[in-house]
Design a protein around this motif. Structure first.
Motif, PDB file in Angstrom:
ATOM      1  N   LEU A 129      45.720  44.903  42.035  1.00 22.43           N
ATOM      2  CA  LEU A 129      46.620  46.036  42.272  1.00 22.43           C
ATOM      3  C   LEU A 129      47.937  45.843  41.522  1.00 22.43           C
ATOM      4  N   GLU A 130      48.406  44.614  41.513  1.00 21.49           N
ATOM      5  CA  GLU A 130      49.678  44.330  40.862  1.00 21.49           C
ATOM      6  C   GLU A 130      49.663  44.695  39.371  1.00 21.49           C
ATOM      7  N   ARG A 131      48.517  44.489  38.746  1.00 22.50           N
ATOM      8  CA  ARG A 131      48.404  44.713  37.296  1.00 22.50           C
ATOM      9  C   ARG A 131      47.725  46.025  36.928  1.00 22.50           C
ATOM     10  N   CYS A 132      47.077  46.643  37.882  1.00 26.92           N
ATOM     11  CA  CYS A 132      46.266  47.837  37.611  1.00 26.92           C
ATOM     12  C   CYS A 132      47.139  48.977  37.077  1.00 26.92           C
ATOM     13  N   PRO A 133      46.673  49.665  36.006  1.00 30.26           N
ATOM     14  CA  PRO A 133      47.439  50.839  35.559  1.00 30.26           C
ATOM     15  C   PRO A 133      47.631  51.812  36.734  1.00 30.26           C
ATOM     16  N   ARG A 134      48.831  52.325  36.862  1.00 35.64           N
ATOM     17  CA  ARG A 134      49.135  53.128  38.062  1.00 35.64           C
ATOM     18  C   ARG A 134      48.324  54.404  38.164  1.00 35.64           C
ATOM     19  N   ASP A 135      47.895  54.909  37.007  1.00 40.69           N
ATOM     20  CA  ASP A 135      47.102  56.142  37.078  1.00 40.69           C
ATOM     21  C   ASP A 135      45.642  55.869  37.461  1.00 40.69           C
ATOM     22  N   ARG A 136      45.337  54.622  37.837  1.00 36.73           N
ATOM     23  CA  ARG A 136      43.963  54.299  38.254  1.00 36.73           C
ATOM     24  C   ARG A 136      43.890  53.894  39.729  1.00 36.73           C
ATOM     25  N   ILE A 137      44.961  54.083  40.460  1.00 33.54           N
ATOM     26  CA  ILE A 137      45.043  53.537  41.825  1.00 33.54           C
ATOM     27  C   ILE A 137      44.742  54.573  42.916  1.00 33.54           C
ATOM     28  N   PHE A 138      43.897  54.155  43.872  1.00 33.65           N
ATOM     29  CA  PHE A 138      43.701  54.902  45.114  1.00 33.65           C
ATOM     30  C   PHE A 138      43.728  53.924  46.294  1.00 33.65           C
ATOM     31  N   LEU A 139      43.931  54.459  47.507  1.00 33.44           N
ATOM     32  CA  LEU A 139      43.998  53.601  48.696  1.00 33.44           C
ATOM     33  C   LEU A 139      43.102  54.187  49.795  1.00 33.44           C
ATOM     34  N   GLU A 140      42.532  53.301  50.612  1.00 36.04           N
ATOM     35  CA  GLU A 140      41.517  53.751  51.577  1.00 36.04           C
ATOM     36  C   GLU A 140      41.471  52.867  52.815  1.00 36.04           C
ATOM     37  N   THR A 141      40.907  53.414  53.894  1.00 35.68           N
ATOM     38  CA  THR A 141      40.661  52.591  55.092  1.00 35.68           C
ATOM     39  C   THR A 141      39.192  52.203  55.232  1.00 35.68           C
TER      40      THR A 141
END
Ligand SMILES: [Zn+2]
Length: 216
Positions: free
Chosen positions: A162-174
């Motif tokens: 997550l720290e390095r992941c391009p920001r336009d590739r990020i999602f969050l989930e439960t």
């Protein structure tokens, strides 16, 4: 706060995508859902089951296909998993909606698909917790990463990527946990040094960039 949950197995209303597997009665026109054939459940007549889901997929609040994918630890022979995945990926391409990926010991199978497919959907690898270099290999393709409970463990692969992941590739989930999505956003917010509010806007923007079925 508007915190979008990309993948949950519990119906939670309009800010999340409920993974509808069997309990279609719980679907209502207010909440978003995803629908697909999980690789564990492909033992008999998956083609017929997939046909039967067409009715739900047409609904405008079905905003993703999945979870579907590859699993070398459970489910039928990989050849069956591949065929079912490809059929579902094709539908996701046709509708221009993302596919939510379940992938266990199948990174190579996904790469193989991505390299040979003429058109691939936008693929969200849910519950990402593999080493960052494996994520990097996927960046040449329309692959996104949805981070969940693994973010709560400092030093996890999920936290490192997550720290390095391009920001336009990020999602969050439960996913199937009983966590509140705000706990995941809180961890991500600390890792990225981004206020939760901004993260909420980011995952929403990311969704609306890759899907024809938009979030308000
Ligand atoms: Zn799940």
């Amino acid at each position: 706060m508007n915190l979008f949950d990309t993948h949950t197995h519990h119906p939670k209303g309009s800010k999340s995508i409920f993974n509808a597997e069997q309990n279609f009665d719980t679907l209502n026109s207010q909440s978003y859902f995803s629908i697909g054939l999980h690789p564990w459940h492909l033992y008999d007549k998956w083609e017929e089951k997939w046909e039967n889901l067409g009715h739900f997929i047409k609904k405008p609040n079905c905003i993703a296909i999945g979870e579907t994918g590859f699993d070398r630890l459970h489910g039928p022979d990989i050849s069956i998993q591949k065929a079912a995945f490809e059929a579902q990926a094709k539908t996701a391409v046709e509708l221009a909606i993302p596919l939510i990926l379940h992938c266990v010991k199948g990174h190579d199978l996904l790469l193989e698909y991505l390299k040979k497919a003429q058109k691939t959907p936008q693929i969200i690898w849910h519950g990402w917790n593999l080493k960052p270099h494996l994520a990097e290999e996927l960046l040449a393709f329309p692959v996104y990463f949805s981070f969940g409970a693994h973010l709560l463990r400092p030093g996890s692969n999920a936290s490192k990527w997550l720290e390095r992941c391009p920001r336009d590739r990020i999602f969050l989930e439960t996913d199937d946990s009983n966590l509140d999505i705000s706990e995941i956003y809180n961890s991500a917010s600390l890792i990225l040094r981004l206020p939760m509010e901004e993260l909420g806007a980011l995952t929403r923007e990311n969704w609306n960039r890759i899907s024809s079925r938009k979030l308000p």
